[in-house]
Each structure stands twice: as C-alpha cells, then as structure tokens.
Design a protein around this motif. Structure first.
Motif, short mmCIF file in Angstrom:
data_model
loop_
_atom_site.label_atom_id
_atom_site.label_comp_id
_atom_site.label_asym_id
_atom_site.label_seq_id
_atom_site.Cartn_x
_atom_site.Cartn_y
_atom_site.Cartn_z
N LYS A 132 24.18 18.19 -54.58
CA LYS A 132 24.27 18.73 -55.94
C LYS A 132 23.11 18.27 -56.81
N ARG A 178 20.73 20.70 -58.91
CA ARG A 178 20.38 20.51 -60.33
C ARG A 178 18.87 20.46 -60.50
N GLU A 226 16.66 22.58 -62.99
CA GLU A 226 15.79 21.88 -63.94
C GLU A 226 14.36 22.37 -63.84
N TRP A 232 30.19 26.03 -61.41
CA TRP A 232 29.19 25.05 -61.83
C TRP A 232 29.48 23.69 -61.19
N ALA A 253 26.44 22.27 -59.11
CA ALA A 253 25.61 21.29 -59.82
C ALA A 253 26.33 19.99 -60.15
N VAL A 299 26.33 16.80 -64.88
CA VAL A 299 24.92 16.72 -65.29
C VAL A 299 24.72 15.49 -66.17
N SER A 330 19.14 14.94 -68.23
CA SER A 330 18.66 16.18 -67.62
C SER A 330 18.26 17.19 -68.70
N THR A 365 27.46 21.72 -69.57
CA THR A 365 26.74 20.45 -69.49
C THR A 365 27.01 19.62 -70.74
#
Length: 268
Positions: free
Chosen positions: A177, A181, A185, A207, A211, A214, A218, A246
């Motif tokens: 993950k 991410r 990014e 999500w 990911a 987060v 980030s 997030t």
C-alpha cells in the motif's frame, strides 16, 4: 357557472374575514429550485446523447486504463463547455477532469528504470528508481502517467483544470500500500507542478484496500474527496457528511447513479 360564482363569493368572504381578524389568506409555498447537480462522463458515454443544463461536469481523460486515451475526450469537453450552466453554479468548477490510476509494477507495458522522465529528473522522496517493483519506481510511474494525461491526451491548458484521481480496485495495484500511495503521490506532484488542483475519487473501502492510512506528511493529505457509492440523490447528499479519504480531507463531491448515468452533488 353557478358553482364557480359560489366559489368566488366564498373566497371574497374568506379574505374579508381574515383581514378583519388581522390575518391574510394562505399563500402557496414557492416552488423549490431544482438541485444543482453535475455529471461525470467518459468513454462509456461515447456516441450517447448527454443531458444539458447541468451545474458542472467531470470528464474522463482515459479509456478505462491509466495508459489510454478516451476516444471521445475532445467531443465530451466540447459538450461540457457549451452545455454546462454559466456562470459557475456551485463551488465546483464548471468543467473538471478525472483520470484512471494504477500501479501495475513489473507487469505493466512500461515501467520506469530511473528518476528521469521525458528529459526531466524528477525529485523523488522515495529515493532512486532502478527499475524495481518498489516505492521509488511507483512514484515515477505515477508522475509519468500524470505527465501523459496532461501532455499527450490532447488536453488544452491542463494547468487550468481540476484533476480528480480515480482510485478503484478494478485497476492494477500492488499488495504494498505504501507503493500504491507513492504512485498517487507522484501523480499529485506532477499535476501540482503545472499549477493544477487535485482531488481523490474512491469509496472508503476501496481506498483502504489500495492506499491504506495516509500519513499527514503525504501530499495526498488534505486533498478534496469525491465519494462514490450512493444510489439516489438523497443518498449522495447524505454522503457529504462522511469523512474524507485522507487526513484533513473534506468531501466536496458525491456521486449517485440514475438512469444509467453518473450524477454528482457538490457538497456545501
């Protein structure tokens, strides 16, 4: 005719009586204005007649995969520019874009082998990409896909659009993950480098699968969220109260399906 006359007499009498009592005749409530909803369209709507008079539109750039182009992109952008209400009717831009995302790793048709893409050395927070299926190369892959979306797909003035990253389990992702991410990014970093705004489209479940959680450090933290999953307009409105994808994110758009089309609510 006699019945109509009787109704008129009674109406006048009622008005006089209410006036004497200090009141006024009851008035019908003004009609409630239609909800200013938007729509998102892409390759599945190619060749189809699309509705007009909507508040905003989000047009898909890809043909279902991150490395493809929507064959109707130009036509759908023209449709959006000419039919979406003017002036801007909600907090959302009249016309925005969304792109498919993925992290295919070494199974992809192309995978980076360095931090250089199209002659630019990309600043990579994950270190040096050397062609491995790791976080550093995932970051460059995401950066490269965003570059292609902005430069290769035929979008004029890409920095002037809001770009949504479509994050769904139907596309290719890695078990790592953090690498997924990193990919997102990298995309975000490129779009921001050209002055564009960025947001995230997904459901909370998808999500989390892709990911995970987060970190606040980030560049995904705080990006606006566009949530899918509602089946009705009221359901979409309710989803505006859900948490963003997030840390620090606010839900600004929610999606619902009606008559085979994806409609969207601009959250207040």
């Amino acid at each position: 005719m006699a019945a109509s006359m009787l109704k008129m007499v009674l109406s006048i009498a009622t008005t006089v009586l209410l006036t004497l009592l200090g009141g006024s005749p009851a008035m019908a409530a003004p009609p409630r204005p239609a909800d200013p909803v938007g729509i998102d369209v892409s390759w599945p709507q190619c060749g189809k007649t699309l509705p007009s008079g909507l508040a905003f539109a989000i047009v898909g750039v890809n043909n279902g995969l991150a490395n493809t182009t929507n064959p109707c992109l130009a036509a759908q952008l023209d449709w959006a520019e000419t039919t979406i209400k003017k002036p801007q009717a909600t907090a959302q831009p009249r016309v925005a874009l969304y792109v498919n995302t993925a992290n295919p790793g070494l199974a992809g048709s192309w995978w980076p082998t360095s931090n250089v893409y199209q002659g630019t050395t990309v600043a990579n927070p994950y270190g040096r990409c050397e062609g491995k299926n790791d976080q550093a190369c995932a970051y460059i892959y995401g950066y490269a896909k965003a570059y292609d979306d902005a430069v290769v797909r035929g979008v004029n003035d890409p920095g002037g659009y809001f770009w949504w990253l479509d994050v769904e389990t139907g596309n290719s992702w890695q078990p790592d993950k953090v690498a997924n991410r990193a990919d997102l990014e990298g995309m975000t970093a490129y779009f921001k480098s050209i002055g564009a705004e960025v947001g995230l489209y997904s459901t909370g479940y998808q999500w989390g699968q892709i990911a995970g959680t987060v970190p606040s450090s980030s560049n995904l933290a705080g990006l606006p969220s566009w949530l899918a999953g509602a089946r009705t307009l009221n359901g979409a409105k309710s989803n505006c109260a859900l948490a963003g994808l997030t840390p620090g994110s606010r839900v600004t758009v929610t999606q619902y399906v009606s008559a085979g089309l994806d409609y969207d609510v601009a959250c207040k």
